[in-house]
Scaffold this motif. Structure first.
Motif, short mmCIF file in Angstrom:
data_model
loop_
_atom_site.label_atom_id
_atom_site.label_comp_id
_atom_site.label_asym_id
_atom_site.label_seq_id
_atom_site.Cartn_x
_atom_site.Cartn_y
_atom_site.Cartn_z
N GLN A 1 0.84 -1.21 0.00
CA GLN A 1 0.00 0.00 0.00
C GLN A 1 0.87 1.26 0.00
O GLN A 1 0.74 2.12 0.86
CB GLN A 1 -0.93 -0.01 1.22
N TYR A 2 1.76 1.35 -0.97
CA TYR A 2 2.65 2.51 -1.03
C TYR A 2 1.87 3.80 -1.21
O TYR A 2 0.89 3.86 -1.96
CB TYR A 2 3.64 2.36 -2.19
N ASP A 3 2.30 4.84 -0.51
CA ASP A 3 1.70 6.16 -0.62
C ASP A 3 2.82 7.19 -0.54
O ASP A 3 3.66 7.11 0.36
CB ASP A 3 0.68 6.39 0.51
N THR A 4 2.83 8.13 -1.46
CA THR A 4 3.88 9.15 -1.45
C THR A 4 3.85 10.00 -0.19
O THR A 4 4.83 10.65 0.15
CB THR A 4 3.73 10.07 -2.68
N ALA A 5 2.71 10.00 0.51
CA ALA A 5 2.58 10.82 1.72
C ALA A 5 3.25 10.17 2.93
O ALA A 5 3.44 10.83 3.95
CB ALA A 5 1.11 11.08 2.03
N TYR A 6 3.60 8.89 2.84
CA TYR A 6 4.22 8.23 3.99
C TYR A 6 5.56 8.88 4.33
O TYR A 6 6.35 9.22 3.44
CB TYR A 6 4.49 6.75 3.70
N ASP A 7 5.82 9.00 5.62
CA ASP A 7 7.15 9.38 6.08
C ASP A 7 7.98 8.10 6.17
O ASP A 7 7.79 7.28 7.06
CB ASP A 7 7.05 10.05 7.45
N LYS A 8 8.87 7.93 5.22
CA LYS A 8 9.61 6.66 5.13
C LYS A 8 10.48 6.43 6.36
O LYS A 8 10.77 5.28 6.72
CB LYS A 8 10.43 6.64 3.84
N ALA A 9 10.91 7.51 7.00
CA ALA A 9 11.74 7.36 8.19
C ALA A 9 10.99 6.66 9.32
O ALA A 9 11.60 6.02 10.18
CB ALA A 9 12.23 8.72 8.66
N GLY B 1 25.93 1.12 6.36
CA GLY B 1 26.03 1.95 5.17
C GLY B 1 24.72 2.41 4.59
O GLY B 1 24.69 3.07 3.55
N PHE B 2 23.62 2.09 5.25
CA PHE B 2 22.30 2.46 4.74
C PHE B 2 21.95 3.85 5.27
O PHE B 2 21.68 4.03 6.45
CB PHE B 2 21.25 1.44 5.20
N ASP B 3 21.97 4.85 4.38
CA ASP B 3 21.75 6.23 4.83
C ASP B 3 21.08 7.04 3.72
O ASP B 3 21.69 7.93 3.12
CB ASP B 3 23.09 6.86 5.22
N PRO B 4 19.81 6.77 3.43
CA PRO B 4 19.13 7.50 2.36
C PRO B 4 18.83 8.94 2.75
O PRO B 4 18.59 9.23 3.93
CB PRO B 4 17.84 6.71 2.17
N PRO B 5 18.83 9.86 1.80
CA PRO B 5 18.47 11.25 2.08
C PRO B 5 17.04 11.36 2.58
O PRO B 5 16.19 10.50 2.30
CB PRO B 5 18.64 11.95 0.72
N LYS B 6 16.75 12.43 3.30
CA LYS B 6 15.41 12.61 3.86
C LYS B 6 14.41 13.12 2.82
O LYS B 6 13.22 12.82 2.91
CB LYS B 6 15.47 13.58 5.04
N ASP B 7 14.89 13.91 1.85
CA ASP B 7 13.96 14.44 0.86
C ASP B 7 13.60 13.36 -0.16
O ASP B 7 14.39 12.44 -0.43
CB ASP B 7 14.56 15.65 0.15
N ASP B 8 12.41 13.46 -0.73
CA ASP B 8 11.89 12.40 -1.58
C ASP B 8 12.71 12.21 -2.85
O ASP B 8 12.98 11.08 -3.26
CB ASP B 8 10.43 12.69 -1.93
N GLN B 9 13.10 13.31 -3.49
CA GLN B 9 13.88 13.18 -4.71
C GLN B 9 15.24 12.56 -4.43
O GLN B 9 15.72 11.72 -5.19
CB GLN B 9 14.04 14.55 -5.37
N GLY B 10 15.85 12.97 -3.32
CA GLY B 10 17.13 12.38 -2.95
C GLY B 10 16.99 10.90 -2.62
O GLY B 10 17.86 10.08 -2.97
N TRP B 11 15.88 10.55 -1.96
CA TRP B 11 15.62 9.14 -1.64
C TRP B 11 15.51 8.31 -2.91
O TRP B 11 16.09 7.22 -3.01
CB TRP B 11 14.33 9.03 -0.82
N LYS B 12 14.78 8.82 -3.89
CA LYS B 12 14.60 8.08 -5.14
C LYS B 12 15.93 7.83 -5.84
O LYS B 12 16.21 6.71 -6.30
CB LYS B 12 13.65 8.84 -6.05
N ALA B 13 16.74 8.88 -5.92
CA ALA B 13 18.04 8.74 -6.58
C ALA B 13 18.93 7.74 -5.84
O ALA B 13 19.61 6.90 -6.45
CB ALA B 13 18.73 10.10 -6.68
N TYR B 14 18.90 7.81 -4.51
CA TYR B 14 19.70 6.90 -3.68
C TYR B 14 19.27 5.45 -3.89
O TYR B 14 20.11 4.55 -4.05
CB TYR B 14 19.54 7.30 -2.21
N MET B 15 17.96 5.22 -3.89
CA MET B 15 17.45 3.86 -4.02
C MET B 15 17.65 3.31 -5.44
O MET B 15 17.92 2.12 -5.62
CB MET B 15 15.97 3.81 -3.64
#
Length: 301
Positions: free
Chosen positions: A244-252, A264-278
């Protein structure tokens, strides 16, 4: 799979109907609220004392078509477990919750390849489930094999409790989604106790008013173990969103309960940064390659 409802026993009383919107807490005067939560706690204490004669996580089934011979643990046919898009569809039974949640995540990834769940954000949904899979694989609590299993009702909205004119619970109905699981999951508070806007959209994992009252009631019953299940229940609450993915979820908020995080798992907090990291982290995942090839990156991903 055709399933029929049928009555095996008439239970008296009337449903304990609760006014609850998903975005806010239970709406009852304080005395009625406490009476309801006390009654719920007492039913849970009784459930915790039941002997569950299975050693696998799953729904309970008769071992033979005529129902003779007790019960066995079988596949999950519940409100909180995905099915597979492939036969035999139902998942389980499982030795650990890690096995269960990984099976659900893999099913969600398969559905994603089919374009199910959402018409947009297909790549983001796939990435989010890949992240969940890595976190679940790294979660020691979920990997533990339980020594004893307990029953979770899985449709506890208040109206599953039948009460008399004295507000005494005289029976429990709606068992169709019940299953055997660990104590921690079985006695984590149901959604009626914790869902609100802060939980859903702001990633707030703190205990809610009604959970605190439930803890108080368990302590009053001398059941500190069940109180701890409420305190530590967010792990299972967050994982109930698999598929049930939702863009509104706070992934943290998901990482907070599934930690400690992999090295070594340290994704950025912002959504665009998270996408690029993943995208970089999971660039070799064959399923991700297929999702991008099939749906592209232009749907809000």
């Amino acid at each position: 799979m055709p399933l029929d409802y049928f009555y095996t026993e008439l239970i008296g009383g009337s449903p304990w109907t609760i006014n609850k919107h998903p975005s806010s807490a239970i709406d009852l005067p304080e005395d009625e609220l406490r009476r309801f939560i006390e009654a719920f706690a007492q039913t849970q204490v009784q459930l915790s004392n039941l002997e569950v004669p299975v050693d696998k996580i799953g729904c309970l089934y008769p071992p033979s078509p005529n129902g003779a011979g007790g019960v066995v643990a079988g596949p999950m046919s519940t409100n909180s477990c995905l099915r597979s898009p492939k036969p035999p569809y139902l998942l389980g039974p499982f030795s650990t919750l890690q096995e269960r949640y990984l099976a659900q995540i893999n099913a969600a990834l398969e559905f994603g390849l089919l374009g199910a769940f959402t018409r947009r954000y297909r790549v983001a949904s796939h990435l989010w489930h890949l992240e969940l899979r890595e976190l679940v694989e790294n979660c020691a609590i979920l990997a533990d094999k339980p020594d004893k299993l307990y029953i979770r009702h899985d449709d506890a909205k208040g109206d599953h409790m039948m009460r008399n004119d004295k507000h005494e619970v005289v029976g429990i109905i709606d068992w169709q989604w019940a299953y055997a699981t660990t104590k921690g999951e079985a006695f984590a508070a149901p959604a009626i106790f914790y869902t609100d806007l802060a939980y859903i959209f702001r990633g707030d994992n703190s205990l809610r008013r009604d959970e605190k009252i439930l803890i108080e009631m368990y302590d009053r019953e001398g059941r500190a173990d069940l109180a701890d299940c409420v305190r530590n229940g967010r792990l299972y609450h967050r994982l109930s969103r698999i598929g049930q993915y939702d863009t509104a979820y706070d992934k943290a908020a998901f990482r907070e309960v599934l930690g400690p995080l992999p090295d070594g798992f340290d994704p950025p907090k912002d959504d665009q940064g998270w996408k690029a990291y993943m995208l970089d982290r999971y660039k070799d995942d064959e399923g991700l390659k297929k999702v991008i090839e099939k749906f592209g990156m232009d749907d809000g991903w």
